[in-house]
Design a protein around this motif. Structure first.
Motif, PDB file in Angstrom:
ATOM      1  N   ILE A  79      40.381  46.273  32.128  1.00 35.92           N
ATOM      2  CA  ILE A  79      40.194  46.231  33.577  1.00 35.92           C
ATOM      3  C   ILE A  79      39.200  47.314  33.983  1.00 35.92           C
ATOM      4  CG2 ILE A  79      41.347  46.510  35.800  1.00 35.92           C
ATOM      5  CD1 ILE A  79      43.871  45.421  34.465  1.00 35.92           C
ATOM      6  N   ASP A  80      38.305  46.953  34.875  1.00 35.22           N
ATOM      7  CA  ASP A  80      37.302  47.891  35.375  1.00 35.22           C
ATOM      8  C   ASP A  80      37.174  47.687  36.874  1.00 35.22           C
ATOM      9  OD1 ASP A  80      35.406  49.820  35.454  1.00 35.22           O
ATOM     10  OD2 ASP A  80      33.806  48.657  34.519  1.00 35.22           O
ATOM     11  N   LYS A 216      38.076  44.096  38.362  1.00 37.44           N
ATOM     12  CA  LYS A 216      37.670  42.960  37.545  1.00 37.44           C
ATOM     13  C   LYS A 216      38.098  43.203  36.111  1.00 37.44           C
ATOM     14  CE  LYS A 216      33.050  44.870  36.685  1.00 37.44           C
ATOM     15  NZ  LYS A 216      31.591  44.674  36.826  1.00 37.44           N
ATOM     16  N   VAL A 217      38.158  42.129  35.342  1.00 39.44           N
ATOM     17  CA  VAL A 217      38.456  42.211  33.916  1.00 39.44           C
ATOM     18  C   VAL A 217      37.209  41.841  33.140  1.00 39.44           C
ATOM     19  CG1 VAL A 217      39.912  41.375  32.040  1.00 39.44           C
ATOM     20  CG2 VAL A 217      40.860  41.606  34.327  1.00 39.44           C
ATOM     21  N   GLU A 267      33.489  37.978  32.884  1.00 43.27           N
ATOM     22  CA  GLU A 267      34.145  38.814  33.880  1.00 43.27           C
ATOM     23  C   GLU A 267      35.020  37.938  34.766  1.00 43.27           C
ATOM     24  OE1 GLU A 267      31.388  41.133  36.112  1.00 43.27           O
ATOM     25  OE2 GLU A 267      30.668  42.280  34.370  1.00 43.27           O
ATOM     26  N   ILE A 268      36.154  38.511  35.176  1.00 46.87           N
ATOM     27  CA  ILE A 268      37.069  37.821  36.089  1.00 46.87           C
ATOM     28  C   ILE A 268      37.429  38.776  37.208  1.00 46.87           C
ATOM     29  CG2 ILE A 268      39.293  36.672  36.346  1.00 46.87           C
ATOM     30  CD1 ILE A 268      37.982  37.087  32.876  1.00 46.87           C
ATOM     31  N   LYS A 269      37.143  38.403  38.418  1.00 50.75           N
ATOM     32  CA  LYS A 269      37.498  39.236  39.568  1.00 50.75           C
ATOM     33  C   LYS A 269      38.985  39.088  39.859  1.00 50.75           C
ATOM     34  CE  LYS A 269      36.271  40.178  44.379  1.00 50.75           C
ATOM     35  NZ  LYS A 269      35.407  39.775  45.537  1.00 50.75           N
ATOM     36  N   LEU A 270      39.684  40.227  39.976  1.00 48.66           N
ATOM     37  CA  LEU A 270      41.119  40.203  40.224  1.00 48.66           C
ATOM     38  C   LEU A 270      41.404  40.080  41.715  1.00 48.66           C
ATOM     39  CD1 LEU A 270      42.394  43.015  37.817  1.00 48.66           C
ATOM     40  CD2 LEU A 270      42.594  40.563  37.520  1.00 48.66           C
ATOM     41  N   PRO A 271      42.445  39.356  42.070  1.00 46.37           N
ATOM     42  CA  PRO A 271      42.823  39.282  43.490  1.00 46.37           C
ATOM     43  C   PRO A 271      43.327  40.627  43.979  1.00 46.37           C
ATOM     44  CG  PRO A 271      44.454  38.189  42.113  1.00 46.37           C
ATOM     45  CD  PRO A 271      43.320  38.541  41.209  1.00 46.37           C
ATOM     46  N   CYS A 276      47.247  46.646  38.840  1.00 40.16           N
ATOM     47  CA  CYS A 276      46.376  47.086  37.743  1.00 40.16           C
ATOM     48  C   CYS A 276      45.550  48.302  38.140  1.00 40.16           C
ATOM     49  CB  CYS A 276      45.450  45.940  37.337  1.00 40.16           C
ATOM     50  SG  CYS A 276      46.326  44.420  36.935  1.00 40.16           S
ATOM     51  N   ARG A 277      45.109  49.007  37.087  1.00 36.58           N
ATOM     52  CA  ARG A 277      44.236  50.161  37.263  1.00 36.58           C
ATOM     53  C   ARG A 277      43.071  50.056  36.282  1.00 36.58           C
ATOM     54  NH1 ARG A 277      48.108  55.533  38.006  1.00 36.58           N
ATOM     55  NH2 ARG A 277      49.290  54.777  39.813  1.00 36.58           N
TER      56      ARG A 277
END
Length: 366
Positions: A79-80, A216-217, A267-271, A276-277
């Motif tokens: 995660i970033d 994002k992941v 890349e996947i944008k997180l809701p 997460c951190r």
């Protein structure tokens, strides 16, 4: 029981015989006949089959039906933050003020650190004084020019002096801006590598600002999946350390394969609102195959052999071997392309102990 019947018949035949015999010889003869009949009975039983002595194997079974099947590719990522930047000084100077600390929320453009710009401030004051004088002289020259007094050259020189001094002031102010470190984004101070009185140098040490509200992941996917993973694919993200899982879509899939790792980036944008951190480990389950009418069986039902993979089907209490063609595997289930149809009862537990034709008993609850 069958032996007793034969013995009774023999004794009855012997009793009907009118010829007198020695009883001892007769007994020997009857025992010989009994032994011969017993041997024949044993032989016939082995030839006819094991109808009375066949053992049934207890098994568990799975009734096959057409269902929706989705295959997932498991990829490890991290995660970033979508906005994760480090602000560096643009000039070398002594740090005279640090206005923030780690954990503080800052706004875009906010001054984080002030460097020594005392010489520049003096230059700016001098330039402003010259600009003010040039403006005064220009205004007087303009008044004279409006009254048709003086030459055009004098008017233009005064006008040029005003423009030049104003540009000098603006240039010095831009240089003065280089003596402060400002936040490039809205976010939180995550790391501070500067100290009061330290000489700041461009590119050496800075202040990291992270916007943890937009995460994002990132992951690297083996090139073998380049044809099955695309932007917009559904993905389930598992974060073990946060005990959290979310469902999202692939927001970016690189078109170029990295020559060193033979992989491509996604890349996947997180809701928003996730637990997460940045830098947490994430497991991505990306759906790369769907079949809305698939025939699937538990993976433990499929057995391996040199002649091909097979399963056992319960047919009227007997195990029947069926060669199968497998498709994708996901979550302990295997898609069967051929060999099994909807409605078949496939043996799961105990299948490895069976032979074709064995009698089976399906345990209750299966």
């Amino acid at each position: 029981m069958k032996k007793l019947v034969y013995i009774t018949v023999i004794l009855a035949l012997a009793a009907c015989n009118n010829k007198p015999k020695d009883k001892a010889a007769e007994l020997v003869d009857l025992k010989k006949q009994e032994a011969e009949l017993s041997a024949k009975i044993t032989k016939l039983q082995s030839e006819i089959g094991k109808t009375d002595s066949v053992k049934s194997t207890d098994v568990s079974a799975f009734t096959v039906k057409a269902t929706k099947f989705t295959n997932y590719v498991n990829i490890q990522g991290r995660i970033d933050a979508q906005e994760n930047v480090t602000a560096y000084p643009q000039a070398s100077a002594v740090i005279t003020a640090i206005n923030v600390k780690v954990g503080d929320h800052v706004s875009k453009g906010q001054t984080l650190v002030q460097l020594d710009n005392s010489v520049l401030r003096q230059n700016i004051e001098q330039a402003q004084a010259q600009a003010s004088l040039a403006q005064t002289l220009f205004q007087r020259q303009k008044n004279l020019w409006d009254q048709k007094i003086g030459t055009e050259v004098q008017f233009l020189q005064a006008q040029t002096n005003v423009q030049t001094t104003e540009k000098q002031v603006a240039s010095l102010r831009q240089q003065a801006d280089m003596y402060r470190i400002v936040s490039p984004i809205n976010g939180t101070i995550d790391q501070m590598d500067l100290k009061l009185g330290q000489i700041a140098t461009p590119g050496a040490a800075g202040i990291r600002v992270v916007n943890a509200d937009i995460l994002k992941v990132k992951a690297d996917v083996p090139e073998s999946y380049s044809g099955s993973i695309h932007q917009g694919d559904n993905v389930k993200i598992l974060v073990p350390d946060a005990n959290d899982s979310v469902t999202a879509k692939v927001t970016f899939a690189a078109k170029v394969i990295d020559p060193a790792s033979r992989s491509f980036a996604i890349e996947i944008k997180l809701p928003s609102g996730s637990k997460c951190r940045p830098n947490m480990t994430a497991v991505l389950q990306i759906a790369n195959y769907n079949n809305s009418n698939a025939i699937v069986v538990p993976a433990k039902a499929v057995q391996k052999s040199e002649n091909g993979d097979y399963v056992f089907i319960n047919v009227n209490g007997f195990a029947k071997r069926k060669i199968v063609t497998e498709g994708a595997t996901s979550n302990g289930m295997i898609e069967i392309k051929s060999g099994v149809a909807a409605g078949n009862v496939v043996i799961t537990e105990g299948a490895s102990e069976l032979e074709d034709g064995d009698k089976v008993t399906v345990l209750p609850g299966n």
